[in-house]
Design an enzyme around this catalytic site. Structure first.
Site, PDB file in Angstrom:
ATOM      1  N   ASN A   7     -54.335  38.741 -39.938  1.00 40.03           N
ATOM      2  CA  ASN A   7     -53.363  39.821 -40.011  1.00 40.03           C
ATOM      3  C   ASN A   7     -53.528  40.449 -41.392  1.00 40.03           C
ATOM      4  O   ASN A   7     -53.103  39.875 -42.384  1.00 40.03           O
ATOM      5  CB  ASN A   7     -51.950  39.243 -39.823  1.00 40.03           C
ATOM      6  CG  ASN A   7     -50.853  40.245 -40.117  1.00 40.03           C
ATOM      7  OD1 ASN A   7     -51.114  41.448 -40.231  1.00 40.03           O
ATOM      8  ND2 ASN A   7     -49.624  39.783 -40.247  1.00 40.03           N
ATOM      9  N   TRP A   8     -54.183  41.587 -41.418  1.00 37.27           N
ATOM     10  CA  TRP A   8     -54.480  42.215 -42.714  1.00 37.27           C
ATOM     11  C   TRP A   8     -53.276  42.913 -43.338  1.00 37.27           C
ATOM     12  O   TRP A   8     -53.349  43.389 -44.468  1.00 37.27           O
ATOM     13  CB  TRP A   8     -55.652  43.207 -42.547  1.00 37.27           C
ATOM     14  CG  TRP A   8     -56.997  42.540 -42.558  1.00 37.27           C
ATOM     15  CD1 TRP A   8     -57.257  41.202 -42.651  1.00 37.27           C
ATOM     16  CD2 TRP A   8     -58.279  43.192 -42.502  1.00 37.27           C
ATOM     17  NE1 TRP A   8     -58.616  40.979 -42.655  1.00 37.27           N
ATOM     18  CE2 TRP A   8     -59.266  42.187 -42.565  1.00 37.27           C
ATOM     19  CE3 TRP A   8     -58.681  44.529 -42.395  1.00 37.27           C
ATOM     20  CZ2 TRP A   8     -60.629  42.470 -42.530  1.00 37.27           C
ATOM     21  CZ3 TRP A   8     -60.042  44.816 -42.361  1.00 37.27           C
ATOM     22  CH2 TRP A   8     -61.001  43.790 -42.428  1.00 37.27           C
ATOM     23  N   LYS A   9     -52.196  43.022 -42.583  1.00 37.46           N
ATOM     24  CA  LYS A   9     -50.986  43.708 -43.084  1.00 37.46           C
ATOM     25  C   LYS A   9     -51.369  45.085 -43.653  1.00 37.46           C
ATOM     26  O   LYS A   9     -52.269  45.717 -43.122  1.00 37.46           O
ATOM     27  CB  LYS A   9     -50.260  42.815 -44.102  1.00 37.46           C
ATOM     28  CG  LYS A   9     -50.037  41.406 -43.545  1.00 37.46           C
ATOM     29  CD  LYS A   9     -49.104  40.557 -44.349  1.00 37.46           C
ATOM     30  CE  LYS A   9     -48.977  39.190 -43.679  1.00 37.46           C
ATOM     31  NZ  LYS A   9     -48.040  38.300 -44.328  1.00 37.46           N
ATOM     32  N   HIS A  93     -43.401  39.741 -35.852  1.00 36.94           N
ATOM     33  CA  HIS A  93     -43.739  39.169 -37.164  1.00 36.94           C
ATOM     34  C   HIS A  93     -42.492  39.184 -38.056  1.00 36.94           C
ATOM     35  O   HIS A  93     -41.700  40.125 -37.991  1.00 36.94           O
ATOM     36  CB  HIS A  93     -44.874  39.965 -37.810  1.00 36.94           C
ATOM     37  CG  HIS A  93     -45.410  39.280 -39.027  1.00 36.94           C
ATOM     38  ND1 HIS A  93     -44.779  39.358 -40.236  1.00 36.94           N
ATOM     39  CD2 HIS A  93     -46.482  38.465 -39.187  1.00 36.94           C
ATOM     40  CE1 HIS A  93     -45.450  38.616 -41.115  1.00 36.94           C
ATOM     41  NE2 HIS A  93     -46.493  38.066 -40.500  1.00 36.94           N
ATOM     42  N   GLU A  95     -41.998  39.932 -41.007  1.00 33.22           N
ATOM     43  CA  GLU A  95     -41.816  41.132 -41.843  1.00 33.22           C
ATOM     44  C   GLU A  95     -41.236  42.281 -41.022  1.00 33.22           C
ATOM     45  O   GLU A  95     -40.460  43.093 -41.535  1.00 33.22           O
ATOM     46  CB  GLU A  95     -43.166  41.515 -42.494  1.00 33.22           C
ATOM     47  CG  GLU A  95     -43.532  40.519 -43.586  1.00 33.22           C
ATOM     48  CD  GLU A  95     -45.009  40.284 -43.794  1.00 33.22           C
ATOM     49  OE1 GLU A  95     -45.829  41.130 -43.386  1.00 33.22           O
ATOM     50  OE2 GLU A  95     -45.366  39.226 -44.353  1.00 33.22           O
ATOM     51  N   GLU A 164     -44.553  30.831 -37.135  1.00 36.82           N
ATOM     52  CA  GLU A 164     -44.749  31.153 -38.551  1.00 36.82           C
ATOM     53  C   GLU A 164     -43.447  30.936 -39.319  1.00 36.82           C
ATOM     54  O   GLU A 164     -42.602  31.840 -39.378  1.00 36.82           O
ATOM     55  CB  GLU A 164     -45.170  32.615 -38.710  1.00 36.82           C
ATOM     56  CG  GLU A 164     -46.466  32.965 -38.010  1.00 36.82           C
ATOM     57  CD  GLU A 164     -47.105  34.193 -38.637  1.00 36.82           C
ATOM     58  OE1 GLU A 164     -48.202  34.062 -39.178  1.00 36.82           O
ATOM     59  OE2 GLU A 164     -46.482  35.270 -38.608  1.00 36.82           O
ATOM     60  N   GLY A 170     -47.099  33.775 -47.082  1.00 32.18           N
ATOM     61  CA  GLY A 170     -47.430  34.416 -48.356  1.00 32.18           C
ATOM     62  C   GLY A 170     -46.938  33.659 -49.580  1.00 32.18           C
ATOM     63  O   GLY A 170     -46.943  34.186 -50.687  1.00 32.18           O
ATOM     64  N   SER A 208     -49.516  30.666 -44.951  1.00 31.58           N
ATOM     65  CA  SER A 208     -50.385  30.084 -45.983  1.00 31.58           C
ATOM     66  C   SER A 208     -51.492  29.199 -45.411  1.00 31.58           C
ATOM     67  O   SER A 208     -51.825  28.158 -45.987  1.00 31.58           O
ATOM     68  CB  SER A 208     -49.559  29.333 -47.034  1.00 31.58           C
ATOM     69  OG  SER A 208     -48.682  30.236 -47.687  1.00 31.58           O
ATOM     70  N   GLY A 229     -52.772  35.563 -42.907  1.00 29.12           N
ATOM     71  CA  GLY A 229     -52.604  36.779 -43.699  1.00 29.12           C
ATOM     72  C   GLY A 229     -53.600  36.794 -44.849  1.00 29.12           C
ATOM     73  O   GLY A 229     -54.782  37.092 -44.679  1.00 29.12           O
ATOM     74  N   GLY A 230     -53.130  36.408 -46.029  1.00 29.41           N
ATOM     75  CA  GLY A 230     -53.905  36.488 -47.270  1.00 29.41           C
ATOM     76  C   GLY A 230     -55.357  36.022 -47.166  1.00 29.41           C
ATOM     77  O   GLY A 230     -56.276  36.737 -47.595  1.00 29.41           O
TER      78      GLY A 230
HETATM   79  P1  PGA Z   1     -50.148  34.317 -45.047  1.00 23.69           P
HETATM   80  O1  PGA Z   1     -49.500  35.264 -43.935  1.00 23.69           O
HETATM   81  O2  PGA Z   1     -51.335  33.630 -44.421  1.00 23.69           O
HETATM   82  O3  PGA Z   1     -50.541  35.221 -46.165  1.00 23.69           O
HETATM   83  O4  PGA Z   1     -49.092  33.321 -45.433  1.00 23.69           O
HETATM   84  C1  PGA Z   1     -49.389  34.830 -42.607  1.00 23.69           C
HETATM   85  C2  PGA Z   1     -48.785  35.918 -41.746  1.00 23.69           C
HETATM   86  O5  PGA Z   1     -47.907  36.644 -42.234  1.00 23.69           O
HETATM   87  O6  PGA Z   1     -49.156  36.074 -40.574  1.00 23.69           O
END
Ligand code: PGA
Length: 247
Positions: A7-9, A93, A95, A164, A170, A208, A229-230
């Site tokens: 997930n590149w956000k 998600h 966010e 999640e 993050g 993470s 994500g990251g």
């Molecule tokens: P992260 O994000 O790997 O940076 O913790 C995961 C996500 O939001 O799907």
């Protein structure tokens, strides 16, 4: 087969995308992991072109509207995502739930719209730190599943579940494999109440996930991969995640 979805956000420029794929090269051709990336919507057509280089790359969207067309300025149509060739879309998600106030009812409409348009839904959910510390993890997770997926026909090839925990996203603070497996077993149990093929579903863990913890996570029987994500932004990490998730 385990799955790694990136997930590149709201990250990566055109130059960074180009460098990412030139570093990936042919290195994922023989991976035994199913993998995909969800970039920003504007970059979807660009990533789709890389399917020529990497035929097994799945392309996802991070969000869509529940209507197929109309006066919804700034929104993205699920029908047009399908038209482009998008394979999957994230829904729910944390966010989106937190910053964009997406509630159970709205998420349910998005799931319906995506299934109608024959895309795979990656349904995300998880508890906050406060909810975990109050001992409410199971209640929250089951509520998110029951309300977000109410009256949705559950088919393993159409719905992927992504647990999640919000406190792990993050933050660098991954749930331990034991903490994740405990919730994944609860989710598998929920699936077996609703379907007769609970073991065929993919349940991803997110929060993470890194190349150095993916192996320990997927060793658990109810963890079928990661939503990342990251660590999905860097080509070398993405390759390491796909390799680490092979079983
Ligand atoms: P992260 O994000 O790997 O940076 O913790 C995961 C996500 O939001 O799907």
């Amino acid at each position: 087969m385990n799955t790694i979805f990136g997930n590149w956000k709201m990250n990566h420029s055109l130059n960074e995308i180009q460098s990412f794929f030139s570093e990936i090269g042919q290195q994922l051709h023989s991976t035994k992991t199913k993998f995909g990336i969800a970039p920003q919507s504007i970059h979807i057509p660009i990533l789709l072109k890389y399917k020529e280089q990497i035929p097994n790359l799945l392309i996802g969207a991070q969000n869509c509207h529940f209507e197929e067309s109309g006066a919804f300025t700034g929104e993205v149509s699920p029908k047009n995502l399908k038209d482009l060739g998008v394979d999957f879309c994230l829904v729910g998600h944390s966010e989106r739930r937190e910053y964009f106030k997406e509630d159970h009812e709205l998420l349910n409409k998005k799931v319906r719209a995506l299934l109608k348009n024959e895309m795979t839904v990656v349904f995300c959910f998880g508890e906050t730190l406060e909810q975990r510390e109050a001992g409410n993890t199971a209640t929250i997770v089951l509520e998110q599943l029951n309300r977000g997926l109410v009256d949705i026909p559950l088919k393993p090839e159409q719905i992927i579940l992504a647990y999640e925990p919000v406190w792990a996203i993050g933050t660098g603070q991954t749930a331990t494999p034991e903490q994740a497996q405990e919730v994944h077993a609860l989710i598998r149990g929920w699936l077996s109440e609703k379907t007769n093929c609970a073991n065929d579903f993919t349940i991803l863990y997110g929060g993470s996930v890194k190349p150095n913890n993916i192996k320990d996570l997927v060793e658990n029987k109810d963890i079928n991969g990661g939503l990342v994500g990251g660590a999905s932004l860097k080509a070398s990490d993405f390759i390491a995640l796909c390799t680490g998730a092979e079983n």
